[in-house]
Scaffold this motif. Structure first.
Motif, PDB file in Angstrom:
ATOM      1  N   GLU A   1       0.859  -1.176  -0.049  1.00 39.32           N
ATOM      2  CA  GLU A   1      -0.021   0.103   0.108  1.00 39.32           C
ATOM      3  C   GLU A   1       0.814   1.375  -0.096  1.00 39.32           C
ATOM      4  OE1 GLU A   1      -2.626  -0.097   3.251  1.00 39.32           O
ATOM      5  OE2 GLU A   1      -3.871  -1.595   2.363  1.00 39.32           O
ATOM      6  N   ILE A   2       0.405   2.192  -0.730  1.00 39.30           N
ATOM      7  CA  ILE A   2       0.852   3.591  -0.432  1.00 39.30           C
ATOM      8  C   ILE A   2       0.203   4.521   0.372  1.00 39.30           C
ATOM      9  CG2 ILE A   2       1.561   5.700  -1.749  1.00 39.30           C
ATOM     10  CD1 ILE A   2       1.729   3.644  -4.343  1.00 39.30           C
ATOM     11  N   VAL A   3       1.011   4.924   1.546  1.00 38.93           N
ATOM     12  CA  VAL A   3       0.280   5.867   2.656  1.00 38.93           C
ATOM     13  C   VAL A   3       0.986   6.843   2.668  1.00 38.93           C
ATOM     14  CG1 VAL A   3      -0.490   3.640   3.764  1.00 38.93           C
ATOM     15  CG2 VAL A   3       1.587   4.668   4.251  1.00 38.93           C
ATOM     16  N   GLU A   4       0.356   8.072   3.224  1.00 35.74           N
ATOM     17  CA  GLU A   4       0.644   9.389   3.741  1.00 35.74           C
ATOM     18  C   GLU A   4       1.024   9.226   4.999  1.00 35.74           C
ATOM     19  OE1 GLU A   4       1.853  13.060   2.660  1.00 35.74           O
ATOM     20  OE2 GLU A   4       0.641  11.995   1.336  1.00 35.74           O
ATOM     21  N   VAL A   5       2.325   9.594   5.660  1.00 34.03           N
ATOM     22  CA  VAL A   5       2.760   9.683   6.638  1.00 34.03           C
ATOM     23  C   VAL A   5       3.553  11.085   7.111  1.00 34.03           C
ATOM     24  CG1 VAL A   5       2.963   7.218   7.018  1.00 34.03           C
ATOM     25  CG2 VAL A   5       4.929   8.478   6.357  1.00 34.03           C
ATOM     26  N   LYS A   6       3.767  11.321   8.222  1.00 33.35           N
ATOM     27  CA  LYS A   6       4.619  12.634   8.579  1.00 33.35           C
ATOM     28  C   LYS A   6       6.107  12.211   8.198  1.00 33.35           C
ATOM     29  CE  LYS A   6       1.681  14.278  12.274  1.00 33.35           C
ATOM     30  NZ  LYS A   6       1.483  14.586  13.646  1.00 33.35           N
ATOM     31  N   ASP A   7       6.850  13.489   7.643  1.00 35.27           N
ATOM     32  CA  ASP A   7       8.167  13.142   7.479  1.00 35.27           C
ATOM     33  C   ASP A   7       9.050  12.604   8.222  1.00 35.27           C
ATOM     34  OD1 ASP A   7       7.274  14.476   5.145  1.00 35.27           O
ATOM     35  OD2 ASP A   7       8.238  16.555   5.465  1.00 35.27           O
TER      36      ASP A   7
END
Length: 149
Positions: free
Chosen positions: A17-23
């Motif tokens: 999966e491609i997920v958005e996370v904090k840097d």
């Protein structure tokens, strides 16, 4: 930051999966521990190609296992053993003996761990042995035990 998960991460997502996370979390934990990669087009395309290749290999393995299943279903394995009184064998037929005989007759290697003998084979007659080939493919092998000599 978008990352491609290389393994399941609890509370975040599953492998692939491609997920958005904090840097900071992405860079210092996920990428640093090898759990994810930065989701660039190149990385995503490489991952998709790798998944396709794995699926092709798995499809070939399954086709090969179905072919083995067909051969084993047609096979009547005959074992000759020494017998004592009342047609009783000295000892019993083991998984190793069955696996060796399959290899001798068909040139197919079957691991003894994949064989299941429901009832101990300790006398002459016909028996069925379950073979678990993998990928959920099972077959039954007919085994006949005859007196030696």
């Amino acid at each position: 930051m978008k990352v491609l998960l290389l393994e399941n991460v609890q509370g975040l997502g599953k492998k692939g999966e491609i997920v958005e996370v904090k840097d900071g979390y992405g860079q210092n934990f996920l990428i640093a521990k090898g759990k994810a990669q930065h989701a660039t087009n190149e990385v995503i395309n490489k991952y998709k190609a790798q998944v396709r290749k794995q699926q092709e290999i798995e499809a070939l393995e399954i086709a090969e296992l179905h072919q083995m299943k067909n051969v084993l279903e047609q096979l009547m394995l005959v074992l000759h053993k020494k017998v004592g009184a009342n047609d009783t064998l000295f000892g019993s037929i083991t998984k190793e003996e069955i696996a060796a005989e399959i290899e001798k007759q068909t040139k197919m290697k079957i691991d003894k761990k994949h064989l299941e003998i429901p009832v101990a084979i300790k006398h002459l007659g016909q028996f069925q042995v379950l073979i678990k080939l993998g990928h959920g493919i099972h077959t039954t092998l007919n085994v006949e035990v005859k007196a030696q000599g």
